[in-house]
Design a protein around this motif. Structure first.
Motif, PDB file in Angstrom:
ATOM      1  N   MET A 157     -15.791 -61.082 -27.046  1.00  0.00           N
ATOM      2  CA  MET A 157     -16.575 -60.361 -26.032  1.00  0.00           C
ATOM      3  C   MET A 157     -15.960 -58.963 -25.901  1.00  0.00           C
ATOM      4  SD  MET A 157     -17.243 -61.342 -22.051  1.00  0.00           S
ATOM      5  CE  MET A 157     -15.645 -60.748 -21.545  1.00  0.00           C
ATOM      6  N   ASP A 158     -16.752 -57.946 -26.226  1.00  0.00           N
ATOM      7  CA  ASP A 158     -16.250 -56.565 -26.216  1.00  0.00           C
ATOM      8  C   ASP A 158     -16.489 -55.953 -24.829  1.00  0.00           C
ATOM      9  OD1 ASP A 158     -15.272 -54.131 -26.908  1.00  0.00           O
ATOM     10  OD2 ASP A 158     -16.947 -53.574 -28.223  1.00  0.00           O
ATOM     11  N   TYR A 159     -15.734 -56.482 -23.863  1.00  0.00           N
ATOM     12  CA  TYR A 159     -15.984 -56.099 -22.459  1.00  0.00           C
ATOM     13  C   TYR A 159     -15.606 -54.653 -22.175  1.00  0.00           C
ATOM     14  CZ  TYR A 159     -10.966 -56.876 -22.163  1.00  0.00           C
ATOM     15  OH  TYR A 159      -9.621 -56.819 -22.392  1.00  0.00           O
ATOM     16  N   LEU A 160     -14.675 -54.072 -22.961  1.00  0.00           N
ATOM     17  CA  LEU A 160     -14.217 -52.712 -22.647  1.00  0.00           C
ATOM     18  C   LEU A 160     -15.216 -51.647 -23.083  1.00  0.00           C
ATOM     19  CD1 LEU A 160     -10.347 -52.563 -23.220  1.00  0.00           C
ATOM     20  CD2 LEU A 160     -11.593 -52.105 -21.099  1.00  0.00           C
ATOM     21  N   ASN A 161     -16.009 -51.954 -24.110  1.00  0.00           N
ATOM     22  CA  ASN A 161     -16.928 -50.938 -24.648  1.00  0.00           C
ATOM     23  C   ASN A 161     -18.387 -51.190 -24.282  1.00  0.00           C
ATOM     24  OD1 ASN A 161     -14.890 -49.359 -26.102  1.00  0.00           O
ATOM     25  ND2 ASN A 161     -14.642 -51.245 -27.291  1.00  0.00           N
TER      26      ASN A 161
END
Lengths: 407, 407
Positions: A157-161
């Motif tokens: 899960m690419d939560y930062l981008n």
């Protein structure tokens, strides 16, 4: 190592929230620079339920005492919980999630949401079964699957981008289902990142689960604590086959009732039946007298929840403002829940050691990112359900130590 | 059937105490003879904790409320339980059992003794391991081993034909150890038969465990409720290797605190460490606020326990007198605890149907003997921790129905 020793070697709890008192301080002295920073110690590993922070919801203790006074009928409930309470809670949850819940066969009261997670995983996963787990996600998810003997298939899960979606890799999820994954477990809002899955993400999870006939267990523990302007989609009301979904909630977070150890799981009757059988041999039932406290759930005084959410949002914003003054630190604004999950800039000490130093030199306890994913070792989680002023000062000390140990 | 369906098919709870409300009444009407017998319904499947019977020990609610008022330190304890409470309880248990207990690494607070049983079995037994289980014994013992995937090796106990010993077949136990059994689980006092193992039996169990390096888990839940003149031997103080024994107790029975869901396991630190790791993913901890009630444990008002035991003994004797008036009924006098386990004479209906008839026509709920051993289907268990007069009248109705359905 024997089979059982191997099994337990994977269940380390030394870094788990609240367990820090059992950690050894070996080798830390040699790493320390400068003096201790004065200030009220803050334990960000869990929320603060004291009067000076977020105390249990009004009427909870009175409901407990009334439960004790009602005697045997409250002490000895059915294993799945007292029938009239199940009916009452089911009605609230049906309304809250947008799809009706039957108290008689679609809901179980458990010892905390931890109990609900254990029962749902152990009732769904057999040894050798593949289970999809999000990275990062609540640390016990991985451990539960490992304990049962399931095989973990990670989903990134690419939560930062991302900002308007959680950032789940739906392609990876579909590949996992194609490769034989029959169970998908995730938290929404996500613990530790505080992100909410978009309507589109939830719709696609439902569609994939239906297509591949997979069971989905969704931990919605923080779904009542949502910040201004955030849209939330309940998976169970998003077109998923009702026979293949379990939703987990509880009054431990927004309501600060963790000391009563209460949770619920609701959904597929076939799975609920198994969960009750398992609960019978694991703990018999959620603590009888405590169950009575559920009378207050979703019946909090008007505007009470709204005010709590505003207070949390104000703390969130203050902490983020201070954290974001640090060059190279990355932090996404949580859309819900009370967790921040900042990624540290490069330091002269390992992130694990920094967490220990933070506790020693600043009286600030956080949970290391390694607990949530092997990829998030340079982050840490903090639960900002705390006294506002104390939390803010603790983060100021944290920022000072980041500067001190910066590479 | 899938692997997981098979697993749960063996965990039926339909006849378990408190679950009777979920039973169907199908086919019962055709078996009924005569009218319903009037009288206060009595649920002998568990003790009655109402004021009219055996209410929770004095000060328990006050201790709970004080726990809530102390806030976060009581809500969020270490997973194994709050440290000062563990120290306090450990001291009492060391004195009670005759061998010291360390609160720091030899004791865990669990959600009821059911939680303690689950954690100790799951921390000791790996899939495929052989486990010796007494027949008859507490029904969850068998289910726990089956759920973990262990293999049960039954050990017979001839409780009906002995008076000064439990009647365990020690030869069978030694054969089981020789055949590779590495864990032995038993209750003392025995549930359901209420018999106490003699000093010689306990000594031999300890010697065999030492010789074959087996782990013994002993459920001593009822060990405080002992009747006049009964000698009791604590296994942990009988020469057994302390690294191979776990003792389980709790304040649910003699103290009537079942509604708080509290138990403890104490013994081998290596196994206790595993149990804490497992508790962390199963339920986090015993309910935080409830733990505070342990402050009252073993500190009950003077003469209070003595009086409770005398009251139970008086009920026991009255019920036995009425039951023994039935020709062909066999019942051993319980030496401890609050269970009677009479064996029925031959009836025109099956014992299982008689249990359902008893509930329908006499308002008397008991637990069928099939739950405790495949050999005790013609017996039933009743917990006589009840209002004295109501229990006596319920047994008179039971005797009347035995006469009505006698073969």
């Amino acid at each position: 190592m024997s089979l059982i020793e191997q099994k337990f070697a994977r269940l380390s709890t030394d870094n788990a929230p609240g367990q820090e008192v059992r950690q050894r301080a070996e080798g830390l002295d040699a790493l320390l620079k400068g003096d201790t920073l004065p200030g009220t110690p803050v334990d960000f590993s869990h929320g603060d339920v004291n009067e000076s922070a977020f105390a249990p919801t009004p009427g909870s203790l009175e409901a407990f005492v009334a439960g004790v006074e009602s005697g045997g009928e409250q002490a000895y409930t059915e294993y799945r919980g007292r029938a009239d309470l199940r009916a009452r809670v089911a009605e609230h949850l049906g309304r809250f999630t947008g799809s009706p819940v039957s108290g008689s066969d679609e809901l179980i009261i458990t010892p905390g949401t931890q109990g609900a997670l254990f029962l749902s995983i152990a009732s769904t996963v057999a040894p050798g079964d593949k289970v999809a787990i999000v990275r990062p996600d609540y640390f016990a998810n991985r451990k539960l699957v490992e304990f049962i003997g399931g095989e973990i298939v990670p989903i990134e899960m690419d939560y930062l981008n991302n900002a308007d979606r959680a950032g789940l890799d739906l392609g990876q999820l579909e590949s996992a289902f194609k490769a034989g994954v029959k169970t998908f477990l995730f938290s929404n809002p996500n613990n530790p990142a505080g992100v909410v899955y978009s309507k589109d993400e939830i719709g696609q999870i439902a569609a994939l689960a239906n297509q591949y006939r997979a069971t989905v267990i969704v931990d919605q523990l923080y779904s009542r604590l949502r910040y201004a302007g955030v849209e939330y989609t309940h998976l169970r009301a998003a077109g998923i086959d009702p026979g293949n979904v379990i939703t987990i909630m509880g009054p431990s977070k927004t309501e600060s009732l963790s000391g009563y150890r209460l949770g619920v799981a609701f959904g597929a009757p076939k799975l609920l039946d198994r969960m009750e059988k398992l609960q019978a041999i694991v703990s018999l039932r959620a603590p009888g007298y405590c169950q009575a406290v559920l009378r207050t759930w979703f019946e909090e005084p008007e505007s009470y929840m709204e005010e709590r959410i505003q207070q949390h949002q104000a703390i969130r914003d203050d902490l983020l403002r201070v954290l974001r003054s640090v060059e190279g630190l990355a932090a996404r604004t949580p859309q819900a829940g009370s967790y921040l999950f900042p990624r540290l800039p490069k330091l002269t000490v390992s992130p694990q050691d920094f967490v220990r130093i933070l506790r020693r030199q600043a009286g600030v306890t956080v949970t290391p990112g390694t607990e949530f994913s092997p990829d998030t070792g340079d982050s840490f989680r903090l639960n900002f359900s705390q006294n506002h002023a104390a939390a803010l000062h603790a983060i100021e000390r944290t920022v000072e130590l980041i500067a001190r140990y910066r590479a």
